[in-house]
Design a protein around this motif. Structure first.
Motif, PDB file in Angstrom:
ATOM      1  N   THR A 117       3.179   5.018  36.443  1.00 33.07           N
ATOM      2  CA  THR A 117       3.044   4.835  34.996  1.00 33.07           C
ATOM      3  C   THR A 117       3.577   3.472  34.599  1.00 33.07           C
ATOM      4  OG1 THR A 117       3.706   7.142  34.893  1.00 33.07           O
ATOM      5  CG2 THR A 117       3.378   6.040  32.819  1.00 33.07           C
ATOM      6  N   GLN A 118       4.673   3.104  35.265  1.00 35.36           N
ATOM      7  CA  GLN A 118       5.260   1.801  34.954  1.00 35.36           C
ATOM      8  C   GLN A 118       4.409   0.656  35.494  1.00 35.36           C
ATOM      9  OE1 GLN A 118       9.330   1.429  36.227  1.00 35.36           O
ATOM     10  NE2 GLN A 118       9.978   2.286  34.258  1.00 35.36           N
ATOM     11  N   THR A 119       4.034   0.754  36.769  1.00 35.05           N
ATOM     12  CA  THR A 119       3.262  -0.356  37.339  1.00 35.05           C
ATOM     13  C   THR A 119       1.926  -0.532  36.628  1.00 35.05           C
ATOM     14  OG1 THR A 119       2.700   1.195  39.074  1.00 35.05           O
ATOM     15  CG2 THR A 119       4.119  -0.612  39.701  1.00 35.05           C
ATOM     16  N   CYS A 120       1.337   0.554  36.155  1.00 33.79           N
ATOM     17  CA  CYS A 120       0.032   0.417  35.504  1.00 33.79           C
ATOM     18  C   CYS A 120       0.151   0.392  33.979  1.00 33.79           C
ATOM     19  CB  CYS A 120      -0.894   1.536  35.940  1.00 33.79           C
ATOM     20  SG  CYS A 120      -1.172   1.555  37.701  1.00 33.79           S
ATOM     21  N   ALA A 121       1.375   0.357  33.464  1.00 30.84           N
ATOM     22  CA  ALA A 121       1.628   0.269  32.021  1.00 30.84           C
ATOM     23  C   ALA A 121       0.858   1.314  31.234  1.00 30.84           C
ATOM     24  CB  ALA A 121       1.281  -1.137  31.515  1.00 30.84           C
ATOM     25  N   LEU A 122       1.106   2.582  31.581  1.00 33.29           N
ATOM     26  CA  LEU A 122       0.377   3.664  30.931  1.00 33.29           C
ATOM     27  C   LEU A 122       1.254   4.472  29.964  1.00 33.29           C
ATOM     28  CD1 LEU A 122      -1.561   5.083  34.013  1.00 33.29           C
ATOM     29  CD2 LEU A 122      -2.620   4.190  31.953  1.00 33.29           C
ATOM     30  N   ASP A 123       2.541   4.111  29.850  1.00 31.64           N
ATOM     31  CA  ASP A 123       3.497   4.963  29.111  1.00 31.64           C
ATOM     32  C   ASP A 123       2.989   5.352  27.720  1.00 31.64           C
ATOM     33  OD1 ASP A 123       4.275   2.920  30.737  1.00 31.64           O
ATOM     34  OD2 ASP A 123       6.219   2.594  29.803  1.00 31.64           O
ATOM     35  N   SER A 124       2.345   4.396  27.028  1.00 36.12           N
ATOM     36  CA  SER A 124       2.000   4.664  25.628  1.00 36.12           C
ATOM     37  C   SER A 124       0.850   5.654  25.480  1.00 36.12           C
ATOM     38  CB  SER A 124       1.650   3.351  24.927  1.00 36.12           C
ATOM     39  OG  SER A 124       0.580   2.744  25.605  1.00 36.12           O
ATOM     40  N   VAL A 125       0.094   5.907  26.541  1.00 32.86           N
ATOM     41  CA  VAL A 125      -1.072   6.792  26.379  1.00 32.86           C
ATOM     42  C   VAL A 125      -0.972   8.073  27.216  1.00 32.86           C
ATOM     43  CG1 VAL A 125      -2.662   4.921  25.825  1.00 32.86           C
ATOM     44  CG2 VAL A 125      -2.357   5.589  28.199  1.00 32.86           C
ATOM     45  N   GLN A 145      -4.042   6.530  39.701  1.00 34.02           N
ATOM     46  CA  GLN A 145      -4.456   7.673  40.514  1.00 34.02           C
ATOM     47  C   GLN A 145      -4.605   7.277  41.978  1.00 34.02           C
ATOM     48  OE1 GLN A 145      -7.603   8.415  42.747  1.00 34.02           O
ATOM     49  NE2 GLN A 145      -8.356   7.379  40.923  1.00 34.02           N
ATOM     50  N   ALA A 146      -5.063   6.037  42.204  1.00 30.86           N
ATOM     51  CA  ALA A 146      -5.260   5.576  43.587  1.00 30.86           C
ATOM     52  C   ALA A 146      -3.930   5.209  44.248  1.00 30.86           C
ATOM     53  CB  ALA A 146      -6.203   4.374  43.609  1.00 30.86           C
ATOM     54  N   LEU A 147      -2.917   4.886  43.424  1.00 30.58           N
ATOM     55  CA  LEU A 147      -1.645   4.416  43.972  1.00 30.58           C
ATOM     56  C   LEU A 147      -0.595   5.510  44.085  1.00 30.58           C
ATOM     57  CD1 LEU A 147      -1.251   1.092  41.960  1.00 30.58           C
ATOM     58  CD2 LEU A 147      -1.587   1.308  44.420  1.00 30.58           C
ATOM     59  N   VAL A 148      -0.822   6.623  43.400  1.00 34.97           N
ATOM     60  CA  VAL A 148       0.277   7.561  43.170  1.00 34.97           C
ATOM     61  C   VAL A 148       0.842   8.148  44.458  1.00 34.97           C
ATOM     62  CG1 VAL A 148      -1.062   9.679  42.825  1.00 34.97           C
ATOM     63  CG2 VAL A 148       1.042   9.326  41.528  1.00 34.97           C
ATOM     64  N   VAL A 171      -2.961  -6.962  37.011  1.00 29.95           N
ATOM     65  CA  VAL A 171      -3.511  -6.214  38.147  1.00 29.95           C
ATOM     66  C   VAL A 171      -3.551  -7.090  39.393  1.00 29.95           C
ATOM     67  CG1 VAL A 171      -5.586  -5.112  39.065  1.00 29.95           C
ATOM     68  CG2 VAL A 171      -4.787  -4.554  36.773  1.00 29.95           C
ATOM     69  N   ARG A 172      -3.928  -8.365  39.213  1.00 24.88           N
ATOM     70  CA  ARG A 172      -3.944  -9.271  40.371  1.00 24.88           C
ATOM     71  C   ARG A 172      -2.559  -9.436  40.959  1.00 24.88           C
ATOM     72  NH1 ARG A 172      -7.815 -13.593  37.460  1.00 24.88           N
ATOM     73  NH2 ARG A 172      -9.606 -12.195  37.346  1.00 24.88           N
ATOM     74  N   ASN A 173      -1.565  -9.576  40.083  1.00 28.87           N
ATOM     75  CA  ASN A 173      -0.191  -9.682  40.588  1.00 28.87           C
ATOM     76  C   ASN A 173       0.208  -8.427  41.343  1.00 28.87           C
ATOM     77  OD1 ASN A 173       0.220 -12.209  39.683  1.00 28.87           O
ATOM     78  ND2 ASN A 173       1.351 -11.631  37.834  1.00 28.87           N
ATOM     79  N   LEU A 174      -0.210  -7.292  40.795  1.00 31.90           N
ATOM     80  CA  LEU A 174       0.111  -6.017  41.440  1.00 31.90           C
ATOM     81  C   LEU A 174      -0.492  -5.973  42.842  1.00 31.90           C
ATOM     82  CD1 LEU A 174       1.191  -3.098  41.213  1.00 31.90           C
ATOM     83  CD2 LEU A 174      -1.017  -2.458  40.275  1.00 31.90           C
ATOM     84  N   ILE A 175      -1.755  -6.385  42.937  1.00 28.21           N
ATOM     85  CA  ILE A 175      -2.415  -6.371  44.247  1.00 28.21           C
ATOM     86  C   ILE A 175      -1.688  -7.302  45.218  1.00 28.21           C
ATOM     87  CG2 ILE A 175      -4.546  -6.964  45.474  1.00 28.21           C
ATOM     88  CD1 ILE A 175      -6.055  -5.975  42.975  1.00 28.21           C
ATOM     89  N   LYS A 176      -1.288  -8.462  44.729  1.00 25.09           N
ATOM     90  CA  LYS A 176      -0.573  -9.403  45.599  1.00 25.09           C
ATOM     91  C   LYS A 176       0.756  -8.814  46.077  1.00 25.09           C
ATOM     92  CE  LYS A 176      -1.595 -13.219  43.077  1.00 25.09           C
ATOM     93  NZ  LYS A 176      -1.436 -14.580  42.554  1.00 25.09           N
ATOM     94  N   GLU A 177       1.427  -8.121  45.142  1.00 24.99           N
ATOM     95  CA  GLU A 177       2.704  -7.490  45.510  1.00 24.99           C
ATOM     96  C   GLU A 177       2.525  -6.442  46.595  1.00 24.99           C
ATOM     97  OE1 GLU A 177       4.836  -5.655  42.208  1.00 24.99           O
ATOM     98  OE2 GLU A 177       4.523  -7.544  41.136  1.00 24.99           O
ATOM     99  N   LEU A 178       1.450  -5.645  46.433  1.00 24.10           N
ATOM    100  CA  LEU A 178       1.227  -4.549  47.374  1.00 24.10           C
ATOM    101  C   LEU A 178       0.741  -5.041  48.730  1.00 24.10           C
ATOM    102  CD1 LEU A 178      -0.686  -2.135  44.971  1.00 24.10           C
ATOM    103  CD2 LEU A 178       1.642  -1.813  45.797  1.00 24.10           C
ATOM    104  N   ALA A 179       0.167  -6.260  48.735  1.00 28.04           N
ATOM    105  CA  ALA A 179      -0.580  -6.721  49.905  1.00 28.04           C
ATOM    106  C   ALA A 179       0.180  -6.638  51.217  1.00 28.04           C
ATOM    107  CB  ALA A 179      -1.048  -8.148  49.666  1.00 28.04           C
ATOM    108  N   SER A 180       1.482  -6.977  51.197  1.00 30.16           N
ATOM    109  CA  SER A 180       2.185  -7.116  52.469  1.00 30.16           C
ATOM    110  C   SER A 180       2.281  -5.801  53.238  1.00 30.16           C
ATOM    111  CB  SER A 180       3.585  -7.665  52.205  1.00 30.16           C
ATOM    112  OG  SER A 180       4.268  -6.773  51.358  1.00 30.16           O
ATOM    113  N   GLU A 181       2.371  -4.676  52.514  1.00 28.49           N
ATOM    114  CA  GLU A 181       2.574  -3.422  53.249  1.00 28.49           C
ATOM    115  C   GLU A 181       1.333  -2.529  53.279  1.00 28.49           C
ATOM    116  OE1 GLU A 181       4.927  -1.286  49.582  1.00 28.49           O
ATOM    117  OE2 GLU A 181       5.611  -3.125  50.557  1.00 28.49           O
TER     118      GLU A 181
END
Lengths: 245, 243
Positions: A117-125, A145-148, A171-181
């Motif tokens: 929820t935090q990484t995808c900024a969904l808290d408000s909805v 849903q794909a990351l959970v 989202v691009r930053n998120l993908i870059k962050e996830l990339a290493s693992e």
């Protein structure tokens, strides 16, 4: 992590994917490029075990996509094109359902949902019916849903489609962050996105791989921007085909 | 929790999250009792639920496809089928989970007709045997209708088409041994086949169960028929879930 050999899929007389082969390793972010109808989504659907291939083979995290689809699905986080979800549900219930279906329960579930929820900024909805959400929120819910379940392999079909520039950036930053693992495949029409996040590129058209390289190598070898290279590669075949016919 | 149970739970909740379940329950409860009383429940001077159960085949013919039509057509239309089948489940598990979810809505509807049981017990000395078998028969018949409906829902992404095809197919099973159908088949195809129609008729099987004659072959008929149509649903979805 992902091995694809001569994957084929036809819908009636139309051959959507015609002998596609490639490999993706852990730590790779593979950009899947191609014009509309090139076979990007079909290839991704086969890798995520939604569609069975007509020919060829592929393994994901060591599991064969034909023989052991359930194990493959367990290892994969998949964002389908248009990020479908159940419209009458609220995101919170939807993510809870995904966790349950993927065998994440109790405290682990709460943590997992809080995290995405935090990484995808969904808290408000979180308590608003999915059917009433904007395209951007739906896409981010699809991503959540794909990351959970923290999968090793991520297959994202146009993850930034419908997002505003700020969200795209996030989202691009998120993908870059996830990339290493992780091992990530994204499909997109946006060429700058590939340059921003991917360390490998595959350009496909009419179901065939035209080139499998890195963003910088494409530029050096073919000269010019990725944009020009893309146009040159994807229209070259068409001219030849037109000439042959 | 396994994927199967979580899909089952989500489906049941979705019936009650949308007005479908409530509309269905109200219409079903209204017509099941209205038809019973208008067919002369009091005039029959009989403390039994025979009249009540006699409406079930026709009521279910229209109401069960109304529940089943969305099962797969809706998933296809909204593309959520692509999401569903990339969860770690097999096609068979998903088909069964959704089937049992819809079936439990029908069982809830039948359970809510309990005032009818209270009424006949109050009015006279009702024989519990036929009441119990009547409910059992209704549940089994509802399951068979539902399995047929699930197949036709998987066939099309259009819910209206799914509904109409299911009603026609269920109607064919219901009225298979009606004099008209048998006569038609006997004159145009063969009299042997016409006699076989009696074997597949829902009406005959259901009547025999609800009168309290609990025979293995009638129970097996409904269970096998349901399994057959569910199996066909699985095959159909495996073949063309992407279409």
């Amino acid at each position: 992590m992902i091995q694809v050999q001569e994957l084929r899929k036809a819908f009636g007389p139309i051959v959507a994917v015609d002998g596609v082969s490639f490999e993706v390793a852990l730590g790779d972010v593979l950009g899947f490029l191609g014009p509309n109808g090139a076979g990007k989504s079909t290839t991704m659907k086969m890798l995520s075990c939604f569609l069975p291939p007509d020919g060829g083979a592929a393994t994901v995290d060591g599991h064969d996509i034909v023989r052991d689809p359930v194990a493959v699905r367990r290892a994969i986080g998949y964002l389908p094109e248009n990020a479908p979800a159940y419209e009458e549900m609220v995101p919170e219930a939807f993510l809870r359902f995904v966790c349950e279906a993927r065998g994440i329960g109790g405290a682990r579930r709460r943590d997992a949902i809080d995290k995405v929820t935090q990484t995808c900024a969904l808290d408000s909805v979180m308590h608003q019916p999915i059917g009433t959400l904007s395209k951007g929120y739906r896409r981010r819910l699809g991503l959540a849903q794909a990351l959970v379940h923290d999968p090793k392999v991520l297959i994202l079909d146009e993850p930034t489609d419908g997002l505003d520039p700020n969200q795209k950036h996030e989202v691009r930053n998120l993908i870059k962050e996830l990339a290493s693992e992780k091992c990530i495949i994204i499909s997109t029409h946006i060429l700058e996105e590939v340059e921003a996040v991917c360390n490998r590129i595959i350009i496909i058209a009419r179901g065939r791989v035209l080139t499998d390289t890195t963003p910088s190598a494409v530029r050096e070898k073919e000269g010019g921007t990725l944009d020009e290279v893309f146009r040159k590669l994807t229209t070259r075949g068409k001219a030849a085909k037109g000439g042959a016919a | 929790m396994s994927a199967c149970t979580s899909i089952f739970k989500r489906e049941v909740k979705s019936y009650f999250a949308t007005p479908i379940a409530y509309v269905f329950l109200v219409i079903f409860l209204f017509f099941s009792s209205f038809l019973t009383f208008s067919k002369g429940f009091f005039e029959s001077r009989e403390a039994s639920m025979r009249l009540f159960f006699s409406n079930m085949p026709l009521l279910f013919l229209f109401l069960v496809p109304a529940i089943s039509m969305r099962l797969w057509a809706e998933e296809r239309r909204s593309n959520s089928i692509e999401f569903l089948f990339t969860l770690p489940v097999t096609t068979g598990q998903a088909v069964l989970a959704k089937f049992f979810a819809a079936w439990s809505v029908l069982v809830i509807a039948l359970a809510l007709t309990f005032p009818m049981v209270l009424t006949v017990s109050y009015l006279g000395k009702a024989d519990p045997g036929p009441i119990a078998t009547g409910y059992l028969g209704s549940v089994l018949m509802a399951g068979a209708y539902l399995a047929i409906g699930s197949f036709f829902s998987a066939l099309s992404r259009n819910q209206v088409i799914a509904f109409i095809l299911s009603v026609v197919a269920c109607g064919a099973f219901l009225y298979a041994d009606s004099p008209q159908a048998m006569e038609f088949v006997a004159t145009h195809i063969s009299s042997r086949l016409a006699n076989m129609l009696e074997l597949i008729s829902f009406q005959t099987r259901f009547e025999s169960i609800q009168l309290g004659r609990l025979q293995l072959r009638d129970l097996a008929f409904f269970l096998l028929l349901s399994s057959g149509w569910l199996w066909a649903t699985i095959v159909l979805l495996e073949e063309r879930k992407g279409a």
